[in-house]
Design a protein around this motif. Structure first.
Motif, PDB file in Angstrom:
ATOM      1  N   SER A 125      -9.202 -35.521  15.984  1.00  0.00           N
ATOM      2  CA  SER A 125      -9.662 -35.500  14.754  1.00  0.00           C
ATOM      3  C   SER A 125     -10.631 -34.580  14.297  1.00  0.00           C
ATOM      4  CB  SER A 125     -10.408 -36.905  14.424  1.00  0.00           C
ATOM      5  OG  SER A 125     -11.787 -36.689  13.069  1.00  0.00           O
ATOM      6  N   ALA A 126      -9.539 -33.451  13.844  1.00  0.00           N
ATOM      7  CA  ALA A 126     -10.673 -32.261  12.866  1.00  0.00           C
ATOM      8  C   ALA A 126     -11.998 -32.772  12.234  1.00  0.00           C
ATOM      9  CB  ALA A 126      -9.639 -31.319  12.123  1.00  0.00           C
ATOM     10  N   ALA A 127     -12.301 -33.961  11.816  1.00  0.00           N
ATOM     11  CA  ALA A 127     -13.068 -33.597  10.830  1.00  0.00           C
ATOM     12  C   ALA A 127     -14.173 -34.535  11.883  1.00  0.00           C
ATOM     13  CB  ALA A 127     -12.968 -35.515   9.907  1.00  0.00           C
ATOM     14  N   GLY A 128     -13.883 -35.163  13.101  1.00  0.00           N
ATOM     15  CA  GLY A 128     -14.468 -35.592  14.184  1.00  0.00           C
ATOM     16  C   GLY A 128     -15.180 -34.839  15.305  1.00  0.00           C
ATOM     17  N   ILE A 129     -14.087 -33.363  15.124  1.00  0.00           N
ATOM     18  CA  ILE A 129     -14.816 -32.647  15.752  1.00  0.00           C
ATOM     19  C   ILE A 129     -15.653 -31.511  14.725  1.00  0.00           C
ATOM     20  CG2 ILE A 129     -13.686 -30.213  17.092  1.00  0.00           C
ATOM     21  CD1 ILE A 129     -13.201 -32.489  18.456  1.00  0.00           C
ATOM     22  N   ALA A 180     -16.272 -27.437  21.326  1.00  0.00           N
ATOM     23  CA  ALA A 180     -16.041 -28.935  21.210  1.00  0.00           C
ATOM     24  C   ALA A 180     -14.543 -28.041  20.861  1.00  0.00           C
ATOM     25  CB  ALA A 180     -16.085 -29.692  20.217  1.00  0.00           C
ATOM     26  N   GLU A 181     -12.682 -29.243  20.775  1.00  0.00           N
ATOM     27  CA  GLU A 181     -11.648 -28.571  20.597  1.00  0.00           C
ATOM     28  C   GLU A 181     -10.718 -29.664  19.909  1.00  0.00           C
ATOM     29  OE1 GLU A 181      -7.426 -26.345  21.843  1.00  0.00           O
ATOM     30  OE2 GLU A 181      -9.451 -26.867  23.654  1.00  0.00           O
ATOM     31  N   ALA A 182     -10.608 -28.933  18.606  1.00  0.00           N
ATOM     32  CA  ALA A 182      -9.875 -30.751  17.386  1.00  0.00           C
ATOM     33  C   ALA A 182      -7.809 -30.364  18.647  1.00  0.00           C
ATOM     34  CB  ALA A 182      -9.227 -29.808  15.840  1.00  0.00           C
TER      35      ALA A 182
END
Length: 412
Positions: free
Chosen positions: A298-302, A320-322
């Motif tokens: 999840s890019a939004a989560g990252i 952190a990495e998406a």
């Protein structure tokens, strides 16, 4: 037929063994004698002739009709033992014998997330509720014993919000409601889109109802319609913005129990990988004892996790990495320097990512799972790679359901 219930099966139904095969009877317990019509191996409305001593009075007025909380008629002790047995059985099917601790219980009234279905009745009233057992029929609810009382108190206001989304007869809105540090966060799905989606007038109606209810944020399928305040959650020392539709553990008590065990297991490691990290449920508590490499699809989560990094002091570095760990698992090279690995995958498990652990330098792996079957499958991969499953702790996050979560600690 009149039958004797021999056991409670994995989905929570009682099972009677007959010459023609097993017969499943919902809302029954081991040792009970039941009578009813059997169709295709099921007795849908059993009359209980002989009651188990483990049977207690259910607390919800919707019990028996609502499809949730289907085990609230079971006394706490044997109910929690049964959940532990589900974990033991899943491990045994993979030839794994280890210490399985007692199930961690959670309190009623602590669930901070609900998925409420909305329908309009013939008299025009809008009702919120849950699906009936094995049916699409909606059971309107006035209360919910597992939910945070603040969510229950909001039911009337949520029904007014839901009314705006019932514009099209084919719309079947579901309100995904979360109680955050900043109040209610609502994401609505199930809106008919082929006819053009929700009209501008109805969107304004929904926004007005949300403002009147002092909702922090209202979104539709992840698209924000109104935000009075950014909904936030607390993970360890960090305060993190919650993405629309983002994943969040349902019960803070259960989350705390799982986080506590993960952090305790990795103490002494200088660098930890947190895989399927979401918005940082485990990342930030882990960062109090080690530097953390966090990854999630999840890019939004990252993005939310990265925003949370600046909200706390005293943490070790977080990277952190998406990244989609199903399509592109982190390799041993990517995990270089990680002395411990924590993973909390979806129900499908993490078989491809687990296979990468063998050639890393990690000496400790913590598996968090919402599916004992896929956890046991992944555990077998780790064990065959030279790890020992030291202990497993079941967690009863979804009270009075057949669902069980767990934390397992592996050491090389």
């Amino acid at each position: 037929m009149t039958l004797k219930i021999a056991r409670v099966a994995g989905q929570g139904d009682g099972v009677a063994e007959t010459p023609g095969g097993p017969v499943f009877a919902p809302l029954t317990l081991s040792g009970e004698t039941v009578r009813g019509v059997v169709i295709d191996g099921r007795m849908e409305a059993p009359e209980i002739l002989e009651v188990s001593p483990d049977r207690i009075a259910p607390v919800s007025p919707h019990y028996g009709d609502c499809g949730g909380c289907s085990l609230q008629h079971w006394a706490s002790g044997p109910y929690l033992d049964w959940k532990r047995d589900q974990v033991v059985g899943a491990l045994a099917r993979q030839r794994i014998d280890t210490e399985v601790e007692a199930t961690v219980a959670v309190s009623p009234g602590t669930r901070r997330r609900l998925a409420l279905h909305a329908r309009r009745l013939e008299d025009g009233r809008v009702v919120l509720g849950f699906k009936a057992r094995k049916s699409w029929r909606l059971v309107g609810v006035s209360t919910c014993p597992v939910a945070d009382p603040r969510l229950v108190a909001a039911f009337p206001a949520l029904a007014k919000v839901a009314a705006a989304f019932l514009e099209h007869p084919k719309s079947a809105p579901t309100l995904h409601v979360t109680w955050s540090l900043d109040g209610l966060d609502i994401d609505v799905t199930g809106i008919e889109r082929k006819s053009g989606g929700l009209s501008a007038d109805r969107q304004m109606q929904a926004i007005r109802a949300a403002r009147e209810a002092d909702v922090a944020r209202l979104s539709m399928a992840g698209e924000t319609l109104m935000m009075a305040r950014q909904p936030r959650v607390q993970f360890g020392p960090a305060t993190v913005p919650l993405p629309t539709g983002g994943f969040l553990q349902a019960v803070p008590e259960a989350e705390a129990a799982m986080v506590e065990r993960a952090v305790a297991a990795v103490k002494g490691a200088r660098k930890v990988a947190d895989l399927f990290c979401g918005t940082g449920t485990f990342t930030f508590p882990l960062a109090t004892v080690a530097s953390v490499l966090a990854a999630d699809a999840s890019a939004a989560g990252i993005a939310a996790l990265k925003q949370g990094i600046g909200s706390a002091r005293g943490m070790k570095p977080i990277t952190a990495e998406a990244r989609d760990l199903f399509r592109r698992p982190l390799s041993p090279y990517d995990l270089k320097g990680c002395e411990a690995i924590v993973f909390d995958p979806p129900r499908a498990g993490a078989i491809d990512q687990t296979a990468q652990v063998k050639d890393t330098k990690a000496s400790v792996v913590v598996g968090v799972s919402c599916n004992p079957q896929t956890f046991a499958r992944d555990a077998r991969v780790l064990i065959d790679a030279g790890f020992r499953l030291e202990t497993v702790t079941p967690v009863d996050q979804f009270l009075w359901s057949a669902h069980v979560e767990l934390v397992g600690v592996f050491r090389r």
